[in-house]
Design a protein around this motif. Structure first.
Motif, PDB file in Angstrom:
ATOM      1  N   LEU A 227       0.781  -1.303  -0.146  1.00 45.18           N
ATOM      2  CA  LEU A 227      -0.008  -0.125  -0.090  1.00 45.18           C
ATOM      3  C   LEU A 227       0.805   1.304  -0.290  1.00 45.18           C
ATOM      4  CD1 LEU A 227      -2.927  -0.278   2.145  1.00 45.18           C
ATOM      5  CD2 LEU A 227      -2.927   0.096  -0.243  1.00 45.18           C
TER       6      LEU A 227
ATOM      7  N   THR B  55       2.223   1.887  -3.952  1.00 43.87           N
ATOM      8  CA  THR B  55       1.459   1.984  -5.224  1.00 43.87           C
ATOM      9  C   THR B  55       1.605   3.438  -5.629  1.00 43.87           C
ATOM     10  OG1 THR B  55      -0.453   2.721  -3.948  1.00 43.87           O
ATOM     11  CG2 THR B  55      -0.275   0.312  -4.588  1.00 43.87           C
TER      12      THR B  55
ATOM     13  N   SER C 167      -0.608   5.407  -6.721  1.00 46.49           N
ATOM     14  CA  SER C 167      -1.626   6.253  -6.065  1.00 46.49           C
ATOM     15  C   SER C 167      -0.980   6.659  -4.618  1.00 46.49           C
ATOM     16  CB  SER C 167      -3.054   5.368  -5.855  1.00 46.49           C
ATOM     17  OG  SER C 167      -3.823   6.247  -5.480  1.00 46.49           O
ATOM     18  N   THR C 168      -0.692   5.883  -3.971  1.00 46.77           N
ATOM     19  CA  THR C 168      -0.195   6.339  -2.484  1.00 46.77           C
ATOM     20  C   THR C 168       1.029   7.264  -2.731  1.00 46.77           C
ATOM     21  OG1 THR C 168      -0.952   4.377  -1.652  1.00 46.77           O
ATOM     22  CG2 THR C 168       0.676   5.503  -0.243  1.00 46.77           C
TER      23      THR C 168
ATOM     24  N   LEU D 211      -0.003  10.621  -3.460  1.00 46.13           N
ATOM     25  CA  LEU D 211      -0.313  11.433  -2.276  1.00 46.13           C
ATOM     26  C   LEU D 211       0.705  11.653  -1.108  1.00 46.13           C
ATOM     27  CD1 LEU D 211      -3.490   9.337  -1.190  1.00 46.13           C
ATOM     28  CD2 LEU D 211      -3.217  11.557  -2.346  1.00 46.13           C
TER      29      LEU D 211
ATOM     30  N   TYR E  64      -5.566   9.241 -13.139  1.00 47.19           N
ATOM     31  CA  TYR E  64      -6.397   8.276 -12.184  1.00 47.19           C
ATOM     32  C   TYR E  64      -7.340   7.456 -12.883  1.00 47.19           C
ATOM     33  CZ  TYR E  64      -5.553  12.512  -9.345  1.00 47.19           C
ATOM     34  OH  TYR E  64      -4.696  13.360  -8.616  1.00 47.19           O
ATOM     35  N   ARG E  65      -7.831   7.730 -14.211  1.00 36.60           N
ATOM     36  CA  ARG E  65      -8.643   6.827 -14.982  1.00 36.60           C
ATOM     37  C   ARG E  65      -7.939   5.422 -15.418  1.00 36.60           C
ATOM     38  NH1 ARG E  65     -10.203  10.458 -19.702  1.00 36.60           N
ATOM     39  NH2 ARG E  65     -10.460   8.791 -20.870  1.00 36.60           N
ATOM     40  N   TYR E  66      -6.568   5.561 -15.574  1.00 38.72           N
ATOM     41  CA  TYR E  66      -5.759   4.461 -15.852  1.00 38.72           C
ATOM     42  C   TYR E  66      -4.948   4.056 -14.708  1.00 38.72           C
ATOM     43  CZ  TYR E  66      -7.716   5.750 -20.668  1.00 38.72           C
ATOM     44  OH  TYR E  66      -8.558   5.746 -21.746  1.00 38.72           O
TER      45      TYR E  66
ATOM     46  N   GLN F 176      -4.961   1.761 -12.487  1.00 46.92           N
ATOM     47  CA  GLN F 176      -4.982   0.430 -12.341  1.00 46.92           C
ATOM     48  C   GLN F 176      -4.119  -0.151 -13.529  1.00 46.92           C
ATOM     49  OE1 GLN F 176      -5.403  -1.545  -9.632  1.00 46.92           O
ATOM     50  NE2 GLN F 176      -5.268   0.565  -9.070  1.00 46.92           N
TER      51      GLN F 176
ATOM     52  N   GLN G 146     -13.444  12.620  -5.260  1.00 48.61           N
ATOM     53  CA  GLN G 146     -12.206  11.963  -5.862  1.00 48.61           C
ATOM     54  C   GLN G 146     -10.856  11.619  -4.883  1.00 48.61           C
ATOM     55  OE1 GLN G 146     -11.386  12.208  -9.983  1.00 48.61           O
ATOM     56  NE2 GLN G 146      -9.400  13.257  -9.429  1.00 48.61           N
ATOM     57  N   ASN G 147     -10.800  12.575  -3.966  1.00 46.77           N
ATOM     58  CA  ASN G 147      -9.662  12.508  -2.813  1.00 46.77           C
ATOM     59  C   ASN G 147     -10.154  11.819  -1.808  1.00 46.77           C
ATOM     60  OD1 ASN G 147      -7.197  14.314  -3.359  1.00 46.77           O
ATOM     61  ND2 ASN G 147      -8.919  15.657  -4.264  1.00 46.77           N
TER      62      ASN G 147
ATOM     63  N   ARG H 142      -9.127   8.430  -3.210  1.00 42.63           N
ATOM     64  CA  ARG H 142      -7.419   8.154  -3.114  1.00 42.63           C
ATOM     65  C   ARG H 142      -7.068   7.831  -2.022  1.00 42.63           C
ATOM     66  NH1 ARG H 142      -4.985  13.536  -5.523  1.00 42.63           N
ATOM     67  NH2 ARG H 142      -3.103  12.508  -5.508  1.00 42.63           N
ATOM     68  N   PHE H 143      -7.465   8.833  -0.852  1.00 39.05           N
ATOM     69  CA  PHE H 143      -6.898   8.583   0.473  1.00 39.05           C
ATOM     70  C   PHE H 143      -7.310   7.121   1.077  1.00 39.05           C
ATOM     71  CE2 PHE H 143      -4.526  12.151   1.873  1.00 39.05           C
ATOM     72  CZ  PHE H 143      -4.786  13.028   0.788  1.00 39.05           C
TER      73      PHE H 143
ATOM     74  N   LEU I 155      -7.933   4.467  -0.732  1.00 39.94           N
ATOM     75  CA  LEU I 155      -7.092   3.701  -1.444  1.00 39.94           C
ATOM     76  C   LEU I 155      -5.749   3.443  -0.640  1.00 39.94           C
ATOM     77  CD1 LEU I 155      -6.446   1.666  -3.801  1.00 39.94           C
ATOM     78  CD2 LEU I 155      -5.979   3.591  -5.113  1.00 39.94           C
ATOM     79  N   ALA I 156      -5.214   4.537  -0.502  1.00 42.14           N
ATOM     80  CA  ALA I 156      -3.884   4.403   0.412  1.00 42.14           C
ATOM     81  C   ALA I 156      -4.131   3.833   1.740  1.00 42.14           C
ATOM     82  CB  ALA I 156      -3.297   5.914   0.288  1.00 42.14           C
TER      83      ALA I 156
ATOM     84  N   ALA J   4      -6.436   1.382   2.701  1.00 42.29           N
ATOM     85  CA  ALA J   4      -7.021   0.381   2.436  1.00 42.29           C
ATOM     86  C   ALA J   4      -6.721  -0.784   3.642  1.00 42.29           C
ATOM     87  CB  ALA J   4      -7.016  -0.315   1.252  1.00 42.29           C
TER      88      ALA J   4
ATOM     89  N   ALA K  44      -9.851   1.384  -5.773  1.00 41.01           N
ATOM     90  CA  ALA K  44      -9.004   1.512  -6.979  1.00 41.01           C
ATOM     91  C   ALA K  44     -10.201   1.542  -8.178  1.00 41.01           C
ATOM     92  CB  ALA K  44      -8.208   0.380  -7.308  1.00 41.01           C
TER      93      ALA K  44
ATOM     94  N   LEU L 223     -12.163   5.141  -7.917  1.00 37.11           N
ATOM     95  CA  LEU L 223     -11.255   6.251  -8.362  1.00 37.11           C
ATOM     96  C   LEU L 223     -11.304   6.280 -10.024  1.00 37.11           C
ATOM     97  CD1 LEU L 223      -9.225   8.399  -7.671  1.00 37.11           C
ATOM     98  CD2 LEU L 223      -7.480   6.726  -7.785  1.00 37.11           C
ATOM     99  N   ALA L 224     -11.199   5.020 -10.626  1.00 38.25           N
ATOM    100  CA  ALA L 224     -10.785   5.181 -12.001  1.00 38.25           C
ATOM    101  C   ALA L 224     -12.121   5.561 -12.496  1.00 38.25           C
ATOM    102  CB  ALA L 224     -10.625   3.863 -12.678  1.00 38.25           C
TER     103      ALA L 224
END
Lengths: 147, 364
Positions: free
Chosen positions: A93, A96, A98-99, A102, A123-125, A127, B225-226, B229-230, B232-233, B235, B245, B248-249
């Motif tokens: 975690l 990633t 994404s993390t 942030l 964000y869309r892609y 994954q 959205q945030n 994101r947070f 997900l981070a 989880a 995930a 978010l997408a």
């Protein structure tokens, strides 16, 4: 054994990712995006077309304006991420995309010209790109750390 | 009498009726015949069909019937309440591509989430997760209801947008489904109903679809959205990771349509930029009050801090980082749209955290 970072290493990851659909966890959908990976002094273009990673090559800094978004972080963060994936079979975690976006002071992803439309592609892609990097777990890797 | 014998009797009784040969006049009605679109590298996509007259997307669609764009019209069809008949009211150039992306990036909460990965969490954390998801469920429901309210008023001249929004509504339903399942699958349950300030503002917005987009996506979209994101981070297991995930997408795709549409509306309609600016000025106060709501704020802090104790400092610092990110992205989007926000509402501005608030707690 391919060395990270290098075109050879990315191509090895690309081959593994493209040839094994079980690695595509991001909904199985297509991805149309070009990302610049800024790794130390080198910049790599990672291009997704449809269901696969179509191309990896090195580009110049001048070419960055033509990509959708850049993933830019210090070299040691890249190395840490790749090592983490090698150890765990996928990014944990804290590693990633994404993390890291942030948690890094400057973030990880940015779009040239602060284009919101292009930034959304990250964000869309997310994954699809995460799956790609996670595929590196199956690629024998040596780390070439440059000073 | 059996069914078979009834049919036999009926056939015998009408055998003497002289049936005129069919005229098949409908066969002569087509605006453009002989079209042969071929699939490309990625299949036969919605946008590929925009050839010849089928690709003519008018600035205004007078027809108030259900006639598909490109079909021959049938005189005498009574009008239906399609009030959104101008392109600038709904359009985004990316709509067809986003539709394809949406239907291909599908996921099934029942089977694609590794539910077996759930494991018991400390009671305070489980309660916080369920509370956060209860409110996100309501937000997704407001988005869904808003879309369906306006989608049915959009004319068929812009079918790409209608189809995209139909799938977007389905995606919202999928989020609600996944959140509810997560709440009810790990020993917890649903939490407290949201006060729903923004939900109400969104659902009561009746000015038009473009105005609704401003509320759903520009004002609140970045906050949602945030949160994804947070979350997900932070989880707790693979199940939550997959859920957030995907969310978010999906949400980013919704945001892409929204920003693309607003850019188009601003460029095509005089005065639209000023209208959006006014809406933001009004809506920022409501959005700020939503962010200030102590229930969701503290629940998120408990999730981020790993419990009530950790939520006090580390969790709140993370919540502040979330809010800062959401507000900055909101302002970036406004700048990208060319909508000035030099003076954001003081309550929203007050939510921008100081450096002190963003500091993680010192560790012993």
């Amino acid at each position: 054994m391919a060395a990270f970072p290098s075109v050879e290493w990315f191509n090895a990851v690309r081959e593994r990712y493209n040839s094994d659909e079980t690695l595509h966890t991001g909904g199985g959908g297509p991805c149309e995006a070009k990302a610049a990976l800024c790794i130390g002094d080198h910049i790599y273009l990672l291009e997704f077309e449809g269901f696969e990673c179509a191309e990896i090559r090195q580009i110049d800094r001048n070419d960055i304006d033509h990509v959708d978004f850049c993933l830019d972080m210090p070299l040691y963060e890249w190395v840490d991420m790749v090592n983490n994936i090698q150890q765990h079979g996928e990014a944990d975690l804290h590693h990633t995309l994404s993390t890291m976006d942030l948690e890094l002071e400057e973030g990880l992803a940015r779009a040239p010209g602060d284009d919101q439309y292009k930034m959304d592609l990250f964000y869309r892609y997310n994954q699809n790109f995460q799956d790609f990097f996670n595929a590196s777990a199956g690629v024998p890797t040596t780390i070439t750390v440059m000073d | 009498m059996t069914q078979t014998s009834r049919v036999k009797n009926l056939t015998a009784s009408v055998a003497h009726i002289d049936v005129p040969p069919p005229k098949l006049q409908w066969m002569g009605h087509s605006m453009q015949w002989g079209t042969r679109v071929t699939k490309g590298e990625h299949g036969l996509r919605l946008g590929d069909l925009n050839v010849g007259i089928y690709g003519e997307i008018p600035q205004h669609w007078e027809d108030q019937s259900r006639r598909p764009r490109g079909a021959a019209d049938l005189p005498g069809m009574p009008p239906l309440p399609y009030h959104l008949r101008s392109k600038h009211q709904v359009w985004a150039d990316s709509a067809a591509d986003l539709y394809e992306e949406a239907i291909q990036h599908r996921w099934i909460p029942a089977t694609d989430i590794p539910w077996n990965a759930l494991s018991p969490l400390p009671d305070d954390v489980e309660r916080a997760v369920c509370q956060v998801l209860t409110e996100l469920m309501q937000a997704a429901n407001a988005e869904l209801e808003c879309i369906t309210y306006w989608q049915e008023q959009m004319s068929y001249g812009y079918h790409e947008v209608k189809q995209l929004l139909a799938v977007t509504a389905l995606t919202c339903a999928r989020h609600i489904d996944a959140f509810r399942k997560r709440c009810l699958a790990n020993g917890g349950g649903l939490g407290l109903e949201s006060r729903g300030r923004m939900n109400r503002a969104i659902l009561e917005s009746r000015g038009g679809w473009t105005e609704a987009v401003v509320y759903v996506y520009v004002l609140r979209g970045f906050y949602i959205q945030n949160q994804y994101r947070f979350l997900l981070a932070h989880a707790h297991n693979a199940a939550e990771r997959v859920i957030f995930a995907h969310c978010l997408a999906d949400h980013a795709r919704h945001m892409t349509y929204a920003l693309d549409h607003l850019k188009y509306a601003i460029n095509q309609q005089d005065g639209q930029r000023a209208v959006i600016q006014t809406l933001l000025s009004i809506g920022e106060r409501t959005m700020a009050r939503e962010m200030e709501e102590p229930v969701q704020r503290s629940a998120l802090a408990v999730v981020f801090g790993g419990g009530i104790e950790g939520g006090r400092q580390e969790g709140m610092a993370t919540w502040h980082a979330l809010v800062r990110s959401a507000i900055h992205e909101y302002l970036d989007a406004c700048e990208w749209l060319g909508v000035k926000r030099n003076m954001i509402h003081r309550r929203l501005n007050a939510l921008l955290p100081s450096d002190e608030q963003l500091k993680p707690p010192a560790r012993d």
